[in-house]
Design a protein around this motif. Structure first.
Motif, PDB file in Angstrom:
ATOM      1  N   UNK A 168       0.843  -1.200   0.000  1.00 60.55           N
ATOM      2  CA  UNK A 168       0.000   0.000   0.000  1.00 60.55           C
ATOM      3  C   UNK A 168       0.884   1.258   0.000  1.00 60.55           C
ATOM      4  N   UNK A 169       1.954   1.217   0.753  1.00 62.68           N
ATOM      5  CA  UNK A 169       2.864   2.367   0.774  1.00 62.68           C
ATOM      6  C   UNK A 169       3.577   2.525  -0.575  1.00 62.68           C
ATOM      7  N   UNK A 209       1.282   4.113  -3.038  1.00 60.82           N
ATOM      8  CA  UNK A 209       1.192   5.558  -2.778  1.00 60.82           C
ATOM      9  C   UNK A 209       2.372   6.292  -3.424  1.00 60.82           C
ATOM     10  N   UNK A 260       2.326   9.040  -6.550  1.00 61.14           N
ATOM     11  CA  UNK A 260       2.941  10.365  -6.466  1.00 61.14           C
ATOM     12  C   UNK A 260       3.970  10.548  -7.578  1.00 61.14           C
ATOM     13  N   UNK A 269      11.766   2.815   9.324  1.00 63.23           N
ATOM     14  CA  UNK A 269      11.013   3.678   8.403  1.00 63.23           C
ATOM     15  C   UNK A 269       9.517   3.430   8.545  1.00 63.23           C
ATOM     16  N   UNK A 270       9.125   2.171   8.706  1.00 58.37           N
ATOM     17  CA  UNK A 270       7.706   1.849   8.882  1.00 58.37           C
ATOM     18  C   UNK A 270       7.172   2.486  10.158  1.00 58.37           C
ATOM     19  N   UNK A 288       6.547   6.126   9.822  1.00 62.73           N
ATOM     20  CA  UNK A 288       5.317   6.527   9.144  1.00 62.73           C
ATOM     21  C   UNK A 288       4.079   6.202   9.980  1.00 62.73           C
ATOM     22  N   UNK A 293      -2.953  18.955  -2.802  1.00 64.29           N
ATOM     23  CA  UNK A 293      -2.519  17.600  -3.156  1.00 64.29           C
ATOM     24  C   UNK A 293      -3.726  16.674  -3.219  1.00 64.29           C
ATOM     25  N   UNK A 298      -3.672  13.243  -2.618  1.00 64.86           N
ATOM     26  CA  UNK A 298      -3.698  12.042  -1.777  1.00 64.86           C
ATOM     27  C   UNK A 298      -2.859  12.258  -0.530  1.00 64.86           C
ATOM     28  N   UNK A 299      -3.158  11.444   0.480  1.00 63.29           N
ATOM     29  CA  UNK A 299      -2.404  11.495   1.737  1.00 63.29           C
ATOM     30  C   UNK A 299      -1.747  10.128   1.937  1.00 63.29           C
ATOM     31  N   UNK A 300      -0.726  10.055   2.773  1.00 59.14           N
ATOM     32  CA  UNK A 300      -0.038   8.773   2.962  1.00 59.14           C
ATOM     33  C   UNK A 300      -0.998   7.677   3.417  1.00 59.14           C
ATOM     34  N   UNK A 301      -0.765   6.454   2.973  1.00 64.03           N
ATOM     35  CA  UNK A 301      -1.711   5.359   3.241  1.00 64.03           C
ATOM     36  C   UNK A 301      -1.865   5.019   4.725  1.00 64.03           C
ATOM     37  N   UNK A 302      -0.895   5.361   5.550  1.00 58.91           N
ATOM     38  CA  UNK A 302      -0.994   4.992   6.965  1.00 58.91           C
ATOM     39  C   UNK A 302      -1.529   6.139   7.823  1.00 58.91           C
TER      40      UNK A 302
END
Lengths: 86, 399
Positions: A40-41, A44, A48, B63-64, B67, B123, B125-129
């Motif tokens: 999913x990330x 995204x 972009x 990194x996960x 976010x 914008x 879209x926003x980040x999926x999380x």
């Protein structure tokens, strides 16, 4: 590998925390460590990067028009969406 | 009935990034209030707060995790890690525990950043999380995942009383035998443009300083951070030879059923009396009250009247530590519990910074200036929220 394929591969590799050069087109993203949240990330970031909207539903990944079963299928899907954008 | 002791504590706030540093700063009379620094602060009329500075973040964050973790979750994780390490509980011992946290605004920075992206910056879209990052329960969920806690875990939200409600509920989980160990406290990270803008609109913030119970007080000053405690059944703690900081002996919660913002003397009195009753304490046994003491005209007047009503003319020593750590809203009761522990465990009452001339109408023994040495066998910690929700903890010294 053309520029689009290289960019898609790099995005998938980055999300999977692996070296892009280790990725082969026939690899299954799940097998290289991209779990469902990672995919999913990655999608995204792809949206972009290419200014496209990817028809992917994490509830039903097998039933969407966007095949994520291999790196090659993701690349092909992105290519189709980019060319449809015109 | 089982008894409940505190065997671990952790915090990050504007005074320090751990418990020893925070207690030392509280007793030394240091203040974390200063000029706010964040995007668009120049568009605010209120520009002071108790902001966390120079914090390197959580070591080893992936990194996960970056976010998924809003700042309020990061604060909560830092506090929980310190509390768990201090308690010295193994992973197996933690498995039946749960974690209940108070927060008023949850992942407000995540809401703000993404609204800014889609509304202001156009914008698409926003980040999926974004959703799992902003949810109020993100902090307890990540603490549960990190430490393997499988018991009752959730967030409670009652504005400025959130942390005390969380601590009170966790206290009852242990006292009533549903869990041998619980983590509880609060976390808040709303020092950002939207957070301040909203509070500014209510006209209760001071432009120049927090002065609880002072005749010249002109409003509250916001803070941020987290404090989390390990609550443990006394026999369980004794069996493993755990260090015990204090006993939580009672909890009282009431609702004013009156006004959405104005405090009520009656509701505060009822909450303090309920906490005393559950703790089996007479008012005369209480030697210290950590007041809600926001530094607003209305709160301090109502709270002083309530204290007089509960304790009479010669009541306990009272201080508010909000001019030190700021009003950390949903985390504030948990930060203030550190001052209560300092009083019970070290016999030192943290002073009310900013209070130079106690309002003569109050008739309450406000500790001002410097820390006061005192033998404190029992103490109360008051939190009174907008919405008329009151939550008071009663604590006892470990003999």
């Amino acid at each position: 590998m053309d520029d689009l394929a290289r960019r898609v591969t790099e995005i998938l590799a980055q999300q999977a925390l692996v070296d892009p050069s280790s990725l082969r087109l026939e690899d299954d993203p799940a097998a290289i460590g991209l779990d469902s949240l990672g995919m999913v990330e990655a999608i995204f970031v792809i949206e972009e990067e290419f200014g496209i909207s990817v028809p992917f539903n994490a509830n039903t990944p097998d039933q969407t028009d966007f095949d994520i079963s291999s790196v090659a299928s993701v690349v092909a899907g992105v290519r189709r969406l980019v060319s449809a954008k015109g | 009935m089982r008894r409940v002791v505190i065997t671990g504590a952790g915090t990050i706030n504007a005074l320090a990034h751990d418990v020893p540093g925070t207690i030392a700063a509280l007793l030394a009379g240091q203040s974390g209030i200063g000029p706010l620094q964040f995007r668009d602060v120049e568009r605010l009329s209120i520009r002071i707060g108790a902001q966390i500075r120079d914090w390197p973040g959580i070591a080893g964050m992936t990194a996960r995790e970056a976010s998924l973790w809003d700042p309020f979750t990061r604060y909560a994780i830092a506090a929980a890690d310190e509390a768990v390490a201090m308690a010295g509980l193994s992973r197996d011992e933690l498995a039946p525990a749960g974690v209940i946290l108070g927060t008023a605004a949850g992942g407000i920075a995540t809401w703000e950043d993404n609204y800014r992206a889609v509304y202001a910056e156009g914008r698409d879209r926003v980040p999926p999380l974004t959703v799992p990052r902003l949810m109020h329960n993100a902090a307890p969920s990540h603490i549960s995942i990190r430490h393997g806690l499988r018991g009752a875990s959730f967030s409670v939200s009652s504005a400025c009383a959130s942390a005390n409600h969380a601590l009170g509920l966790a206290f009852r989980e242990v006292r009533e035998g549903r869990a041998p160990v619980m983590l509880a406290g609060g976390a808040e990270a709303m020092l950002l443009f939207g957070g301040l803008k909203a509070w500014e609109g209510l006209r209760v913030l001071s432009p120049d300083g927090c002065r609880p119970f002072d005749a010249r007080r002109n409003g509250m000053v916001m803070g941020e951070g987290a404090a989390i405690f390990v609550l443990e059944e006394a026999g369980h703690a004794k069996a493993r030879g755990a260090m015990r900081l204090a006993e939580i002996a009672g909890f009282g919660m009431t609702a004013d059923a009156a006004d959405i913002v104005a405090p009520s003397v009656e509701g505060a009195v009822a909450a303090m009396q309920a906490a005393l009753r559950e703790a089996g304490l007479s008012p005369q046994e209480v030697a210290y009250v950590n007041a809600h003491g926001t530094g607003t005209q209305a709160n301090d007047r109502a709270e002083a009247a309530a204290l007089r009503q509960v304790f009479g003319a010669s009541g306990p020593a009272v201080s508010s530590t909000k001019a030190a750590h700021g009003h950390a809203i949903g985390a504030t009761g948990a930060l203030e519990l550190l001052a209560v522990i300092a009083a019970l465990h070290k016999g030192q009452i943290a002073p009310t910074l900013g209070c130079e001339s106690v309002d003569p109408d109050f008739g309450v023994d406000i500790v001002t200036g410097a820390a006061r040495a005192a033998s404190v066998g029992a103490a109360l910690s008051n939190s009174f929220a907008f919405g008329g929700l009151n939550a008071v903890l009663a604590l006892k010294r470990i003999p």
